[in-house]
Design a protein around this motif. Sequence first.
Motif, PDB file in Angstrom:
ATOM      1  N   GLY A   1       0.868  -1.198   0.051  1.00  0.00           N
ATOM      2  CA  GLY A   1      -0.114   0.123  -0.027  1.00  0.00           C
ATOM      3  C   GLY A   1       0.774   1.424  -0.136  1.00  0.00           C
ATOM      4  O   GLY A   1       0.495   2.387  -0.753  1.00  0.00           O
ATOM      5  N   ARG A   2       1.894   1.274   0.878  1.00  0.00           N
ATOM      6  CA  ARG A   2       2.651   2.494   0.765  1.00  0.00           C
ATOM      7  C   ARG A   2       3.469   2.586  -0.803  1.00  0.00           C
ATOM      8  O   ARG A   2       3.672   3.470  -0.874  1.00  0.00           O
ATOM      9  CB  ARG A   2       3.790   2.203   2.014  1.00  0.00           C
ATOM     10  CG  ARG A   2       3.268   2.495   3.207  1.00  0.00           C
ATOM     11  CD  ARG A   2       4.381   2.487   4.421  1.00  0.00           C
ATOM     12  NE  ARG A   2       5.122   3.757   4.387  1.00  0.00           N
ATOM     13  CZ  ARG A   2       4.783   4.606   4.858  1.00  0.00           C
ATOM     14  NH1 ARG A   2       3.434   5.080   5.305  1.00  0.00           N
ATOM     15  NH2 ARG A   2       5.557   5.728   4.818  1.00  0.00           N
ATOM     16  N   ALA A   3       4.098   1.521  -1.091  1.00  0.00           N
ATOM     17  CA  ALA A   3       4.383   1.519  -2.433  1.00  0.00           C
ATOM     18  C   ALA A   3       3.564   2.328  -3.471  1.00  0.00           C
ATOM     19  O   ALA A   3       3.978   3.237  -4.234  1.00  0.00           O
ATOM     20  CB  ALA A   3       4.964   0.197  -2.913  1.00  0.00           C
ATOM     21  N   LEU A   4       2.466   1.774  -3.617  1.00  0.00           N
ATOM     22  CA  LEU A   4       1.353   2.501  -4.370  1.00  0.00           C
ATOM     23  C   LEU A   4       1.207   3.784  -4.146  1.00  0.00           C
ATOM     24  O   LEU A   4       1.211   4.690  -5.167  1.00  0.00           O
ATOM     25  CB  LEU A   4       0.125   1.763  -4.566  1.00  0.00           C
ATOM     26  CG  LEU A   4       0.046   0.196  -4.624  1.00  0.00           C
ATOM     27  CD1 LEU A   4      -1.241  -0.489  -4.730  1.00  0.00           C
ATOM     28  CD2 LEU A   4       0.204   0.022  -6.283  1.00  0.00           C
ATOM     29  N   LEU A   5       1.218   4.127  -3.025  1.00  0.00           N
ATOM     30  CA  LEU A   5       0.943   5.589  -2.713  1.00  0.00           C
ATOM     31  C   LEU A   5       2.062   6.385  -3.011  1.00  0.00           C
ATOM     32  O   LEU A   5       2.094   7.506  -3.423  1.00  0.00           O
ATOM     33  CB  LEU A   5       0.555   5.775  -1.100  1.00  0.00           C
ATOM     34  CG  LEU A   5      -0.825   5.254  -0.659  1.00  0.00           C
ATOM     35  CD1 LEU A   5      -1.022   5.441   0.878  1.00  0.00           C
ATOM     36  CD2 LEU A   5      -1.661   5.898  -1.535  1.00  0.00           C
ATOM     37  N   LEU A   6       3.305   5.904  -2.677  1.00  0.00           N
ATOM     38  CA  LEU A   6       4.750   6.721  -3.213  1.00  0.00           C
ATOM     39  C   LEU A   6       4.672   6.903  -4.706  1.00  0.00           C
ATOM     40  O   LEU A   6       5.195   7.816  -5.168  1.00  0.00           O
ATOM     41  CB  LEU A   6       5.512   6.001  -2.619  1.00  0.00           C
ATOM     42  CG  LEU A   6       5.785   6.054  -0.814  1.00  0.00           C
ATOM     43  CD1 LEU A   6       6.670   5.261  -0.431  1.00  0.00           C
ATOM     44  CD2 LEU A   6       6.326   7.774  -0.692  1.00  0.00           C
ATOM     45  N   SER A   7       4.375   5.630  -5.499  1.00  0.00           N
ATOM     46  CA  SER A   7       4.373   5.736  -6.731  1.00  0.00           C
ATOM     47  C   SER A   7       3.628   6.821  -7.384  1.00  0.00           C
ATOM     48  O   SER A   7       3.833   7.558  -8.313  1.00  0.00           O
ATOM     49  CB  SER A   7       4.202   4.299  -7.348  1.00  0.00           C
ATOM     50  OG  SER A   7       4.304   4.308  -8.698  1.00  0.00           O
TER      51      SER A   7
END
Length: 128
Positions: free
Chosen positions: A34-40
């Motif tokens: 989830g953090r990866a998607l938000l950061l991307s």
Amino acid sequence: AWQAWALMEAQQGQPETAEALLRRGLEQVEERRGRALLLSALGSILAHREAYPEAEDAFRQALAFDEKDPLTHYHFAVNCLIPQGKLEEACRHLERARSLRPRKERDRRKIESALRRHCGSSSAREQP
């Protein structure tokens, strides 16, 4: 949900609102994917505003959380690195995106198209 809401705001011409939503989401989401998607998504929004150092940082953090997301590699290359003229690094990320074999045909096509357009024919050869 944070990412979808933020992308909707960005499409409505509200990049500042989208950025704020993504940052709020990052305060609440602990799960790595989830953090990866938000950061991307944040990286893409920052890159579109030409805030490239911040965008690069967001994309690199996203990849630290999920190095195997082909679309993060693709968006990092196309939205952030290519506009800065960092073609060699962009091509490495596009090659990595292709090697991760995105599930959707549409995503595979856009990666191949970017490879042909920005990395030359030798980088865009077909994989077995």
